[in-house]
Design a protein around this motif. Structure first.
Motif, short mmCIF file in Angstrom:
data_model
loop_
_atom_site.label_atom_id
_atom_site.label_comp_id
_atom_site.label_asym_id
_atom_site.label_seq_id
_atom_site.Cartn_x
_atom_site.Cartn_y
_atom_site.Cartn_z
N GLU A 67 59.70 -48.89 -59.59
CA GLU A 67 59.60 -47.57 -58.66
C GLU A 67 60.18 -46.42 -59.16
O GLU A 67 59.97 -45.23 -58.60
CB GLU A 67 59.69 -47.99 -57.08
CG GLU A 67 59.07 -49.17 -56.51
CD GLU A 67 57.44 -48.82 -56.51
OE1 GLU A 67 57.21 -47.54 -56.22
OE2 GLU A 67 56.53 -49.37 -57.26
N ARG A 116 57.93 -35.98 -49.24
CA ARG A 116 57.48 -37.31 -48.24
C ARG A 116 58.76 -37.87 -47.61
O ARG A 116 58.64 -38.23 -46.68
CB ARG A 116 56.74 -38.18 -48.97
CG ARG A 116 55.44 -37.65 -49.29
CD ARG A 116 54.42 -38.49 -50.07
NE ARG A 116 54.11 -39.87 -49.07
CZ ARG A 116 53.34 -39.50 -48.12
NH1 ARG A 116 52.39 -38.68 -48.05
NH2 ARG A 116 52.71 -40.72 -47.23
N THR A 117 59.99 -38.02 -48.50
CA THR A 117 61.21 -38.77 -48.07
C THR A 117 61.54 -37.67 -46.72
O THR A 117 62.02 -38.24 -46.01
CB THR A 117 62.14 -38.95 -49.28
OG1 THR A 117 61.45 -39.66 -50.17
CG2 THR A 117 63.44 -39.38 -48.65
N GLY A 120 59.75 -37.99 -43.72
CA GLY A 120 59.91 -39.32 -43.08
C GLY A 120 58.62 -39.96 -43.16
O GLY A 120 58.21 -40.78 -42.62
N LEU A 121 57.72 -39.75 -44.41
CA LEU A 121 56.30 -40.14 -44.65
C LEU A 121 56.44 -41.41 -45.32
O LEU A 121 57.30 -41.29 -46.44
CB LEU A 121 55.45 -39.28 -45.10
CG LEU A 121 55.18 -37.97 -44.29
CD1 LEU A 121 54.29 -36.94 -44.94
CD2 LEU A 121 54.30 -38.35 -42.89
N PRO A 122 56.04 -42.66 -44.94
CA PRO A 122 55.91 -43.82 -45.84
C PRO A 122 54.98 -43.64 -47.01
O PRO A 122 54.03 -42.95 -47.20
CB PRO A 122 55.61 -44.82 -44.98
CG PRO A 122 54.45 -44.08 -44.17
CD PRO A 122 55.18 -42.73 -43.79
N GLY A 123 55.23 -44.43 -48.19
CA GLY A 123 54.23 -44.69 -49.20
C GLY A 123 54.31 -43.30 -50.27
O GLY A 123 54.93 -42.55 -49.91
N ARG A 124 53.52 -43.38 -51.04
CA ARG A 124 53.20 -42.52 -52.12
C ARG A 124 52.41 -41.38 -51.59
O ARG A 124 52.74 -40.35 -52.25
CB ARG A 124 52.69 -42.94 -53.45
CG ARG A 124 53.64 -44.26 -54.12
CD ARG A 124 52.63 -45.07 -55.00
NE ARG A 124 51.59 -44.13 -55.99
CZ ARG A 124 52.22 -43.76 -57.11
NH1 ARG A 124 53.39 -43.95 -57.66
NH2 ARG A 124 51.42 -43.09 -58.04
#
Length: 277
Positions: A67, A116-117, A120-124
């Motif tokens: 990752e 995204r981090t 607070g958003l999950p995933g790619r």
């Protein structure tokens, strides 16, 4: 696969390998080059190749979390490259052919990851998914005729690739970006598809020497992806059946070939056509 296909130089004259043909031709022994040879090739072919953060690119053995692939390249310039692996060998050649765009993709990956981090958003997310798809199987269709990008985006396969074939060959170039596509083209199969971006150019572009045309397209592609990252998703990339391109297979030398819906599917109403750029 023919044993000769285990020799990189055996692919140099094949259709769609044009962006890397000169470098493939240097390796006439079976198997792929070792890391030191790839580093030496990059230093000659693209000495200014840098990561998204400006680190000099070099090819190293994989280590650590998969990752962290893009983060490792971004911070150190180290591109994880498996020994004897054709897929990773073609990735190294992509850095030789498309250094600006590879750096732009690396920078965009990290910017999206951090965004995204922070949110607070999950995933790619769809932007990173699209960048990865294009990195693996992208192709740039460059045409001096505005009709061909429109026809291909609309899945008018027979019209674009057969009925108007003479005009297509005169006006349009297919430049593979995706290293995964080159790997698959070693043994093409029915249904092999790339993800296309379209570019309309002045006819004078077609007269450029191949190396200059590639470098100019690399600069354009890096700028295009950067400028359009906010709207980039997997659905914004247009599917292109590679075996329909003239010269890729002798089987496509007749109109009936383009009526095989296993490969040449009509466009779904819900699928947006990718507009020419």
């Amino acid at each position: 696969m023919n044993p000769a296909d285990a020799i990189p130089a055996s692919f140099a004259d094949r259709a769609l390998f044009e962006p890397i043909a000169a470098w493939l031709g240097r390796f006439a022994a079976p198997g792929v080059p070792i890391h030191a040879e790839l580093d030496a090739l990059l230093a000659q072919a693209a000495p200014a190749a840098r990561s998204g953060d400006g680190a000099a690119i070099r090819f190293v053995l994989p280590a650590g979390d998969v990752e962290g692939y893009e983060a490792r390249i971004f911070a150190s310039g180290e591109v994880p490259t498996r020994s004897g692996d054709w897929h990773d060998f073609f990735n190294a050649l992509a850095w030789c052919a498309w250094p600006r765009t590879k750096a732009a993709c690396n920078r965009l990956h990290l910017a999206e990851l951090h965004a995204r981090t922070a949110a607070g958003l999950p995933g790619r997310g769809p932007r990173r998914d699209a960048l990865t798809q294009f990195d693996e199987c992208g192709i740039v269709v460059v045409s001096a005729d505005t009709e061909f990008p429109a026809l291909l985006a609309a899945h008018e396969w027979e019209e674009a690739l057969w009925t108007r074939r003479a005009r297509l060959l005169q006006s349009t170039r297919f430049l593979v970006f995706g290293h995964g596509t080159w790997d698959q083209l070693r043994a093409p199969f029915v249904g092999l598809c790339a993800k296309a971006l379209f570019r309309v150019v002045d006819p004078a572009w077609l007269a450029l020497p191949a190396a200059q045309a590639l470098a100019e397209t690399d600069a354009w592609l890096a700028a295009h992806l950067t400028a359009n990252i906010d709207t980039l998703t997997p659905r914004s990339l247009s599917p292109l059946p590679l075996l329909g391109i003239p010269g890729v297979t002798a089987d496509n030398e007749c109109a009936a070939y383009y009526r095989d819906t296993r490969q040449f599917r009509p466009r779904r109403r819900t699928t947006p056509s990718a507009p020419p750029t």
